[in-house]
Design an enzyme around this catalytic site. Structure first.
Site, mmCIF file in Angstrom:
data_model
loop_
_atom_site.group_PDB
_atom_site.id
_atom_site.type_symbol
_atom_site.label_atom_id
_atom_site.label_comp_id
_atom_site.label_asym_id
_atom_site.label_seq_id
_atom_site.Cartn_x
_atom_site.Cartn_y
_atom_site.Cartn_z
ATOM 1 N N CYS A 88 3.439 -0.462 -9.584
ATOM 2 C CA CYS A 88 4.800 0.075 -9.652
ATOM 3 C C CYS A 88 5.806 -1.004 -10.013
ATOM 4 O O CYS A 88 6.900 -0.707 -10.506
ATOM 5 C CB CYS A 88 5.179 0.738 -8.331
ATOM 6 S SG CYS A 88 4.964 -0.332 -6.893
ATOM 7 N N GLU B 146 6.689 5.471 -16.579
ATOM 8 C CA GLU B 146 5.786 4.394 -16.196
ATOM 9 C C GLU B 146 4.514 4.468 -17.027
ATOM 10 O O GLU B 146 3.909 5.543 -17.156
ATOM 11 C CB GLU B 146 5.411 4.511 -14.719
ATOM 12 C CG GLU B 146 6.403 3.883 -13.769
ATOM 13 C CD GLU B 146 5.858 3.803 -12.353
ATOM 14 O OE1 GLU B 146 5.537 2.685 -11.905
ATOM 15 O OE2 GLU B 146 5.758 4.855 -11.702
ATOM 16 N N LYS C 83 -3.703 8.491 5.483
ATOM 17 C CA LYS C 83 -4.381 9.238 4.430
ATOM 18 C C LYS C 83 -4.495 8.327 3.219
ATOM 19 O O LYS C 83 -3.551 8.164 2.460
ATOM 20 C CB LYS C 83 -3.592 10.511 4.077
ATOM 21 C CG LYS C 83 -4.463 11.681 3.603
ATOM 22 C CD LYS C 83 -5.144 11.446 2.270
ATOM 23 C CE LYS C 83 -4.141 11.514 1.129
ATOM 24 N NZ LYS C 83 -4.823 11.284 -0.194
#
Length: 488
Positions: A291, A388, A181
């Site tokens: 990340c 973040e 996906k």
């Protein structure tokens, strides 16, 4: 760059059992260019039934793929590696168009992502077991490593090729079939990757892809199917926790690469110029949307002024624009939501007392652009010190002692990547040992490498991708006891 010839050749449906086709009901969704906001193309908006057909195809293909000779699996991955390099320009152009990163970085990602196929083509033929005897001498112990079974792979939008190859590569090498996906924002790169695998000779049903405007509509049927035996997810910690809860229902093997909040430490004996270049790489790569991006820059007081000034000069001079335009160094953020989030974090920090050395605001006009930014005097209550940023914003905080640096670095529930600049190797290693993260860049702003285990600790995830241990995530141990006829 005219993308029309490339777009016209794109397959944009769901890919199930070796065939591209429309989604159930012919539903579609748009893919947009974040540099302009214009629609690139439309793709299939997969349904629950599409998802069920995909996982059924993966389940049906599992036994044959697991029985396929390791060398044959390896050769398919090797051919796919070569095809990715042959098509690097086209893939990079589509990646830049749908995600926004500069074209040069997209080409770098194709090369990096392709390397996972080469690496795991070599690991496919090196899945070893063991043969020994029990301590009482009465049994022979045969231990093998076998594919875990059909796998659910969910990839993010920020590295649409590399996150695909980093998951698909070890899965196929181990003998597992997969359902993939891709992220709704950046599916086109994944479609091109699937075509590469198909041309490389991958059998029908081994890789199946369903895109959807609703991740839940696709992933939940996969999780509840009883067919999948593993899930590998890269994305937010919040979503990862929910997936782990679902996986617990069927005791499914999990790999989770989740949130990050990477500290970047500059000690007072560091080479400041090297540290600045490392910070630019660790912070600005992928427009800051990574990340592993340096989220919190901690600089020792003795070099803080010099480092801050030089970093602001370097980042402030970077050329912002459409990633397909020549000379662009920083592209747009991926969508309006991401742009608004970055702007909100910066505004909140400035209101709390942070000083803007460069940037600090949205760039007016088409697209989702934010000016490359350096902040100093960032207070403890600034949200961007704990969340973040996922944008081109470098917040600098000054510290005094080594112990303070470690306390600041570890003061987060995340532990994916960290960076440390320090000339004294004994001091550097002592500090690196105390940092709570799965990866540490010592005097380098780049930690990702296909030959190294990628992953974090604490709430940054479970498991590792890449390196010699990466294939283990897709294998299970089996032990067979063989009695010894003449045992005493």
């Amino acid at each position: 760059m005219d993308l029309t010839p490339i777009i016209e050749k794109l397959n944009t449906g769901v890919f199930i059992n070796g065939q591209w086709r429309d989604a159930e009901g012919g539903r579609t969704l748009e893919v947009r260019n974040p540099a302009t906001g214009a629609v690139i193309t439309t793709i299939a908006d997969g349904s629950e039934n599409d998802a069920l057909e995909a996982i059924a195809a993966a389940g049906a293909a599992q036994a044959d793929w697991a029985a396929t000779a390791p060398r044959e699996r390896a050769e398919i991955l090797r051919r796919a590696f070569e095809l990715l390099h042959e098509r690097a320009d086209d893939i990079a152009a589509i990646m830049t168009a749908e995600m926004g990163k500069p074209f040069a970085e997209s080409k770098g990602e194709v090369a990096y992502g392709a390397e996972f196929f080469r690496w795991f083509s070599e690991e496919a033929v090196r899945v070893h077991g063991d043969f020994t005897q029990s301590t009482d001498g009465k049994n022979r112990l045969m231990i093998s490593r076998e594919p875990v079974g059909p796998c659910i792979l969910i990839t993010p939008w920020n590295f649409p090729l590399a996150m695909g190859t980093r998951k698909i590569g070890p899965a196929l090498a181990a003998g597992c079939t997969v359902v993939l996906k891709p992220a709704q924002l950046t599916p086109l790169t994944s479609f091109m990757l699937v075509d590469v695998l198909r041309e490389a000779g991958l059998p029908d049903g081994v890789v199946n892809v369903v895109t959807s405007s609703s991740a839940r509509r696709v992933v939940t049927p996969w999780m509840e199917s009883g067919i999948a035996r593993k899930i590998s997810f890269t994305g937010s910690t919040e979503v990862g926790v929910n997936l782990m809860k679902q996986a617990a229902e069927t005791v499914m093997k999990t790999s989770m690469e989740l949130g990050g909040n990477a500290p970047f430490l500059v000690m007072d004996d560091a080479d400041v110029d090297d540290a600045v270049e490392g910070a630019v790489l660790a912070k600005m790569r992928n427009n800051g949307e990574a990340c592993t991006a340096a989220n919190r820059l901690y600089v020792q007081r003795g070099v803080a002024e010099e480092f801050s000034r030089k970093l602001a000069e370097r980042i402030g001079s970077m050329k912002v624009g459409d990633g397909l335009a020549e000379g662009t160094q920083v592209g747009p953020l991926v969508d309006q939501d991401q742009l608004d989030k970055v702007a909100e974090l910066v505004d909140q920090a400035v209101e709390a007392g942070a000083t803007v050395l460069t940037g600090g605001k949205k760039i007016e006009g088409d697209g989702y652009f934010f000016a490359p930014t350096v902040l100093t005097d960032v207070p403890e209550n600034a949200t961007l010190r704990v969340e973040e940023i996922f944008g081109p914003v470098a917040p600098i905080v000054v510290f005094d002692t080594d112990d303070e640096a470690i306390e600041l670095a570890n003061g987060t529930e995340y532990g994916l990547a960290s960076y440390l600049y320090c000339k004294d190797i004994d001091r550097a290693l002592a500090l690196a040992e105390r940092i709570e993260s799965g990866m540490v860049g010592l005097n380098t702003g780049l930690v990702s490498n296909p030959a190294a285990p990628f992953g974090g600790v604490k709430q940054s995830g479970l498991g590792r991708e890449g390196g010699s241990t990466g294939i283990d995530e897709y294998l299970e141990l089996k032990y067979v006891a063989l009695p010894r006829a003449n045992a005493r």
